[in-house]
Scaffold this motif. Structure first.
Motif, short mmCIF file in Angstrom:
data_model
loop_
_atom_site.label_atom_id
_atom_site.label_comp_id
_atom_site.label_asym_id
_atom_site.label_seq_id
_atom_site.Cartn_x
_atom_site.Cartn_y
_atom_site.Cartn_z
N LYS A 50 0.75 -1.24 0.14
CA LYS A 50 -0.04 0.04 0.09
C LYS A 50 0.82 1.15 0.10
CE LYS A 50 -4.06 -1.83 2.55
NZ LYS A 50 -4.95 -1.66 3.69
N LYS A 51 2.16 1.11 0.09
CA LYS A 51 3.21 2.14 0.20
C LYS A 51 3.00 2.95 1.45
CE LYS A 51 3.58 2.49 -4.74
NZ LYS A 51 3.61 3.41 -6.02
N ILE A 52 2.54 2.42 2.55
CA ILE A 52 2.49 2.98 3.90
C ILE A 52 3.83 2.75 4.43
CG2 ILE A 52 1.46 2.81 5.94
CD1 ILE A 52 -1.00 1.78 4.73
N LEU A 53 4.44 1.76 4.28
CA LEU A 53 5.74 1.55 4.73
C LEU A 53 6.88 0.97 3.69
CD1 LEU A 53 4.89 -0.91 7.84
CD2 LEU A 53 5.35 1.63 7.88
N TYR A 54 7.97 1.26 3.94
CA TYR A 54 8.90 0.89 2.92
C TYR A 54 10.15 0.20 3.73
CZ TYR A 54 7.32 4.08 -0.59
OH TYR A 54 6.73 4.44 -1.95
N PRO A 55 10.83 -0.87 3.01
CA PRO A 55 11.99 -1.52 3.60
C PRO A 55 13.14 -0.31 4.07
CG PRO A 55 11.13 -2.66 1.78
CD PRO A 55 10.66 -1.60 1.57
N ALA A 56 13.51 -0.84 5.49
CA ALA A 56 14.65 0.26 5.72
C ALA A 56 15.88 -0.51 5.97
CB ALA A 56 14.44 0.51 7.11
N THR A 57 15.90 -1.99 5.94
CA THR A 57 17.01 -2.96 5.96
C THR A 57 16.70 -4.12 5.20
OG1 THR A 57 16.91 -3.45 8.17
CG2 THR A 57 18.24 -1.61 7.61
N GLY A 58 17.65 -4.65 4.70
CA GLY A 58 17.26 -6.02 4.11
C GLY A 58 16.70 -5.95 2.74
N ARG A 59 16.84 -7.21 2.00
CA ARG A 59 16.30 -6.92 0.61
C ARG A 59 15.47 -8.29 0.42
NH1 ARG A 59 21.29 -4.98 -3.34
NH2 ARG A 59 21.52 -2.91 -2.53
N GLN A 60 16.20 -9.57 0.46
CA GLN A 60 15.39 -10.77 0.14
C GLN A 60 14.36 -10.96 1.49
OE1 GLN A 60 18.16 -13.99 -0.61
NE2 GLN A 60 18.28 -13.26 -2.80
#
Length: 223
Positions: A195-205
């Motif tokens: 929903k684009k409320i949150l975004y990853p800050a650390t980590g990819r997979q």
């Protein structure tokens, strides 16, 4: 649009809607300190100026008029943002003027305004701290807004937690906060990313922490 383009559009819009003393106050009272608040604090958070009113006129308790540096107004929400410079006029302020300033703030609170004050030095030297305070007060004010229907109760709780913490949150923290399983907590966080409320800050997979979305994607900007 860039800050400069959005800022000019913001001022033009308010100038066209005003006349007389309200227009004069906007042109003469909106100065460098007020601009710095937008540039260093507000814009990095929200990337728009919706619901924000510069040099906002309010009734004075003495039947006159006063002007707030900025008023953020939504249904059920009235937040006053003041930028205080430390100059000769403040050093030489009289006892009567000092008392008058305190009375002004008291009356705003009585009229159900939330008052947030920053010094000009804070805005220039500690903008991130000012951003966190601004984000926290708006998040707190809008968290219980009955007019907002697009966020679930759990999503609001996660947003409020991220705002109060001031930094990225981990799935384990959300799991503990909401008393959920690890799988359910990660599912909720994943949905909030979609929903684009949150975004990853650390980590990819495998994402290890999450931050609030910025700009127009930040749900606290538009709710």
């Amino acid at each position: 649009m860039s800050f400069e383009e959005e800022y000019q559009s913001f001022l033009d819009q308010h100038e066209k809607a005003r006349e007389g003393e309200r227009l004069r106050r906007l042109k003469e009272g909106h100065g460098k300190a007020e601009l710095s608040f937008l540039q260093n604090v507000w814009w990095p958070l929200f990337h728009h100026f919706d619901y924000l009113h510069p040099e906002y006129e309010v009734d004075d308790f003495k039947d006159g008029k006063r002007y707030l540096d900025y008023a953020y107004i939504r249904p059920g929400v009235k937040i006053c943002f003041e930028v205080d410079g430390y100059g000769p006029h403040l050093k030489n302020i009289s006892r009567w003027q000092f008392a008058d300033q305190l009375e002004r703030q008291n009356q705003l609170i009585i009229d159900e305004w939330t008052v947030i004050r920053f010094s000009y030095d804070q805005i220039l030297e500690q903008p991130r701290r000012c951003q966190q305070t601004t984000q926290q007060i708006i998040g707190k004010s809008l968290g219980a807004d009955p007019h907002h229907k697009t966020l679930t109760f759990i999503e609001k709780e996660v947003i409020r937690f991220v705002i109060n913490k001031g930094t990225a949150v981990t799935p384990a923290e959300v799991e503990k906060l909401l008393k959920l399983s690890d799988k359910t907590a990660r599912k909720i966080l994943s949905q909030m990313v979609q929903k684009k409320i949150l975004y990853p800050a650390t980590g990819r997979q495998r994402i290890r922490s999450y931050r609030l979305g910025e700009g127009v994607q930040n749900p606290l900007c538009r709710i």
